[in-house]
Design a protein around this motif. Sequence first.
Motif, PDB file in Angstrom:
ATOM      1  N   LEU A  86       6.144   3.941   1.252  1.00 41.48           N
ATOM      2  CA  LEU A  86       6.047   5.275   1.834  1.00 41.48           C
ATOM      3  C   LEU A  86       6.579   6.308   0.853  1.00 41.48           C
ATOM      4  O   LEU A  86       7.697   6.204   0.369  1.00 41.48           O
ATOM      5  N   ILE A  87       5.740   7.308   0.573  1.00 38.50           N
ATOM      6  CA  ILE A  87       6.138   8.470  -0.224  1.00 38.50           C
ATOM      7  C   ILE A  87       6.438   9.588   0.752  1.00 38.50           C
ATOM      8  O   ILE A  87       5.548  10.060   1.460  1.00 38.50           O
ATOM      9  N   GLY A  88       7.689   9.998   0.817  1.00 38.16           N
ATOM     10  CA  GLY A  88       8.085  11.006   1.799  1.00 38.16           C
ATOM     11  C   GLY A  88       8.321  12.358   1.153  1.00 38.16           C
ATOM     12  O   GLY A  88       8.922  12.445   0.077  1.00 38.16           O
TER      13      GLY A  88
ATOM     14  N   ASP B 261       0.825  -1.201   0.000  1.00 38.01           N
ATOM     15  CA  ASP B 261       0.000   0.000   0.000  1.00 38.01           C
ATOM     16  C   ASP B 261       0.865   1.260   0.000  1.00 38.01           C
ATOM     17  O   ASP B 261       1.920   1.302   0.635  1.00 38.01           O
ATOM     18  N   HIS B 262       0.391   2.288  -0.683  1.00 34.80           N
ATOM     19  CA  HIS B 262       1.069   3.581  -0.697  1.00 34.80           C
ATOM     20  C   HIS B 262       0.538   4.463   0.431  1.00 34.80           C
ATOM     21  O   HIS B 262      -0.678   4.563   0.631  1.00 34.80           O
ATOM     22  N   ILE B 263       1.463   5.116   1.137  1.00 32.65           N
ATOM     23  CA  ILE B 263       1.108   6.116   2.131  1.00 32.65           C
ATOM     24  C   ILE B 263       1.970   7.349   1.875  1.00 32.65           C
ATOM     25  O   ILE B 263       3.057   7.256   1.307  1.00 32.65           O
ATOM     26  N   LEU B 264       1.453   8.514   2.267  1.00 34.65           N
ATOM     27  CA  LEU B 264       2.198   9.762   2.115  1.00 34.65           C
ATOM     28  C   LEU B 264       2.572  10.273   3.493  1.00 34.65           C
ATOM     29  O   LEU B 264       1.714  10.376   4.377  1.00 34.65           O
TER      30      LEU B 264
ATOM     31  N   ALA C  20      10.101   4.720  -0.130  1.00 30.32           N
ATOM     32  CA  ALA C  20      10.083   4.140  -1.472  1.00 30.32           C
ATOM     33  C   ALA C  20      10.209   5.226  -2.529  1.00 30.32           C
ATOM     34  O   ALA C  20      10.811   5.012  -3.588  1.00 30.32           O
ATOM     35  N   HIS C  21       9.648   6.396  -2.251  1.00 30.66           N
ATOM     36  CA  HIS C  21       9.705   7.543  -3.167  1.00 30.66           C
ATOM     37  C   HIS C  21       9.877   8.802  -2.312  1.00 30.66           C
ATOM     38  O   HIS C  21       9.402   8.858  -1.170  1.00 30.66           O
ATOM     39  N   VAL C  22      10.525   9.820  -2.863  1.00 27.96           N
ATOM     40  CA  VAL C  22      10.688  11.083  -2.147  1.00 27.96           C
ATOM     41  C   VAL C  22      10.322  12.240  -3.069  1.00 27.96           C
ATOM     42  O   VAL C  22      10.492  12.163  -4.288  1.00 27.96           O
ATOM     43  N   ILE C  23       9.801  13.311  -2.462  1.00 23.28           N
ATOM     44  CA  ILE C  23       9.375  14.499  -3.199  1.00 23.28           C
ATOM     45  C   ILE C  23       9.908  15.734  -2.473  1.00 23.28           C
ATOM     46  O   ILE C  23       9.637  15.902  -1.278  1.00 23.28           O
ATOM     47  N   ASN C  24      10.621  16.568  -3.172  1.00 14.38           N
ATOM     48  CA  ASN C  24      11.051  17.853  -2.639  1.00 14.38           C
ATOM     49  C   ASN C  24       9.911  18.848  -2.868  1.00 14.38           C
ATOM     50  O   ASN C  24       9.720  19.343  -3.979  1.00 14.38           O
TER      51      ASN C  24
ATOM     52  N   LEU D 253      11.924   9.932   9.940  1.00 13.84           N
ATOM     53  CA  LEU D 253      12.958   8.927   9.660  1.00 13.84           C
ATOM     54  C   LEU D 253      12.644   7.592  10.319  1.00 13.84           C
ATOM     55  O   LEU D 253      12.939   6.529   9.768  1.00 13.84           O
ATOM     56  N   ILE D 254      12.033   7.648  11.500  1.00 12.89           N
ATOM     57  CA  ILE D 254      11.596   6.396  12.130  1.00 12.89           C
ATOM     58  C   ILE D 254      10.476   5.768  11.320  1.00 12.89           C
ATOM     59  O   ILE D 254      10.468   4.557  11.068  1.00 12.89           O
ATOM     60  N   ALA D 255       9.520   6.594  10.874  1.00 18.24           N
ATOM     61  CA  ALA D 255       8.396   6.079  10.093  1.00 18.24           C
ATOM     62  C   ALA D 255       8.858   5.481   8.766  1.00 18.24           C
ATOM     63  O   ALA D 255       8.327   4.454   8.322  1.00 18.24           O
ATOM     64  N   CYS D 256       9.843   6.108   8.119  1.00 14.70           N
ATOM     65  CA  CYS D 256      10.359   5.562   6.860  1.00 14.70           C
ATOM     66  C   CYS D 256      10.872   4.137   7.057  1.00 14.70           C
ATOM     67  O   CYS D 256      10.567   3.227   6.264  1.00 14.70           O
ATOM     68  N   GLN D 257      11.646   3.937   8.099  1.00 14.56           N
ATOM     69  CA  GLN D 257      12.218   2.612   8.352  1.00 14.56           C
ATOM     70  C   GLN D 257      11.153   1.600   8.752  1.00 14.56           C
ATOM     71  O   GLN D 257      11.157   0.458   8.290  1.00 14.56           O
ATOM     72  N   TRP D 258      10.251   2.021   9.622  1.00 19.58           N
ATOM     73  CA  TRP D 258       9.217   1.110  10.109  1.00 19.58           C
ATOM     74  C   TRP D 258       8.247   0.738   8.991  1.00 19.58           C
ATOM     75  O   TRP D 258       7.822  -0.416   8.876  1.00 19.58           O
ATOM     76  N   ALA D 259       7.909   1.702   8.149  1.00 17.60           N
ATOM     77  CA  ALA D 259       7.022   1.416   7.015  1.00 17.60           C
ATOM     78  C   ALA D 259       7.663   0.411   6.062  1.00 17.60           C
ATOM     79  O   ALA D 259       6.994  -0.492   5.553  1.00 17.60           O
ATOM     80  N   ARG D 260       8.968   0.584   5.819  1.00 15.40           N
ATOM     81  CA  ARG D 260       9.669  -0.381   4.968  1.00 15.40           C
ATOM     82  C   ARG D 260       9.599  -1.785   5.564  1.00 15.40           C
ATOM     83  O   ARG D 260       9.354  -2.771   4.855  1.00 15.40           O
ATOM     84  N   ALA D 261       9.782  -1.890   6.876  1.00 18.91           N
ATOM     85  CA  ALA D 261       9.710  -3.194   7.535  1.00 18.91           C
ATOM     86  C   ALA D 261       8.317  -3.799   7.439  1.00 18.91           C
ATOM     87  O   ALA D 261       8.164  -5.030   7.437  1.00 18.91           O
TER      88      ALA D 261
END
Length: 327
Positions: A170-172, A144-147, A189-193, A157-165
């Motif tokens: 995760l789109i950050g 699933d995709h989350i933003l 998984a994806h990043v947006i400036n 940064l904690i959420a990025c790692q935990w979501a990957r696990a």
Amino acid sequence: MSRAVQIQQPGGPEQLKIADVSVGEPGPGEIRIRHKAVGLNYIDVYHRTGMYPLKLPHTLGMEGAGMVEAVGQGVTHLKVGDRAAYASQPPGSYCEVRVMPAKTVCKLPDAISFETGAAMMLKGLTAQYLLKRTQPQGGLKEGDHILFHAAAGGVGLIACQWARAMGLQLIGTAGSDAKCALAKENGAAHVINYSTEDFQARVKEITGGRGVKVVYDSVGKDTWDKSLDCLQPFGLMASFGASSGAPAPFAPAMLAAKGSIYVTRQTLFTHIATREAAQEMADDLFAAVTGGKVKIHIEQRYPLEHVEQAHRDLEARKTTGSTILTL
């Protein structure tokens, strides 16, 4: 006596003053803890400015780690000499020693340092309740995709790692290429400036036009409207902060027009309102850290007497990851 950082009135970082305060014995349900390190969080800015009013004068700070020095009547989960860490109400962690409620104070595993413990409790427990307890209709499933906004911050940064696990995509978002790279390195998984890209358009592109199941937003006003348009039908907008200011009021009928979406405003302290819930969430966080799923990035350290500069840097978005005050 203990050194403590207090405010006498709401205002800017210049209101943060070091004071000597007396510390007594813990009463029923309380402990006295001597801090080894203290965490810095954006909620501290809300308290300092008066956005979240406090009875003044008041010592700031919501998380810390140290050694239990004394235990009040009725406290059974902690004893003198225990290593401990917490995220807790009322504020008051910006100090050397304090007496505080024991309910949300948890024994800190030996494998986790005091500095890591001070940096991880409020931010890590926030990531835990967001990803595990604040889910859209039908829950979250692998793929699933989350933003997640402010993905290079302490919670992010904690959420990025935990979501990957958890197998989530995760789109950050972050405000610079360097911060985007940091989020990517930590599992996004994806990043947006968002300072150079239209994050709504990029989210739709990444998801093939479907949008995301949930948006986790601590930014508020600057990201709110477009975030709602990033959601799938029946998606969830989970607000947990407002670093850019509060979103404008909206009519409930707007939620129907955007796909029968849900909006919630979450706070950690509702989730850890009971001793049992606080311990269950902390155990999950401790396991994620000791098991290697989540690494706590302490990117900034300031001596307690430099707390004014720490607040200035936090508000200027110069910080990444977690920040601690050292004693």
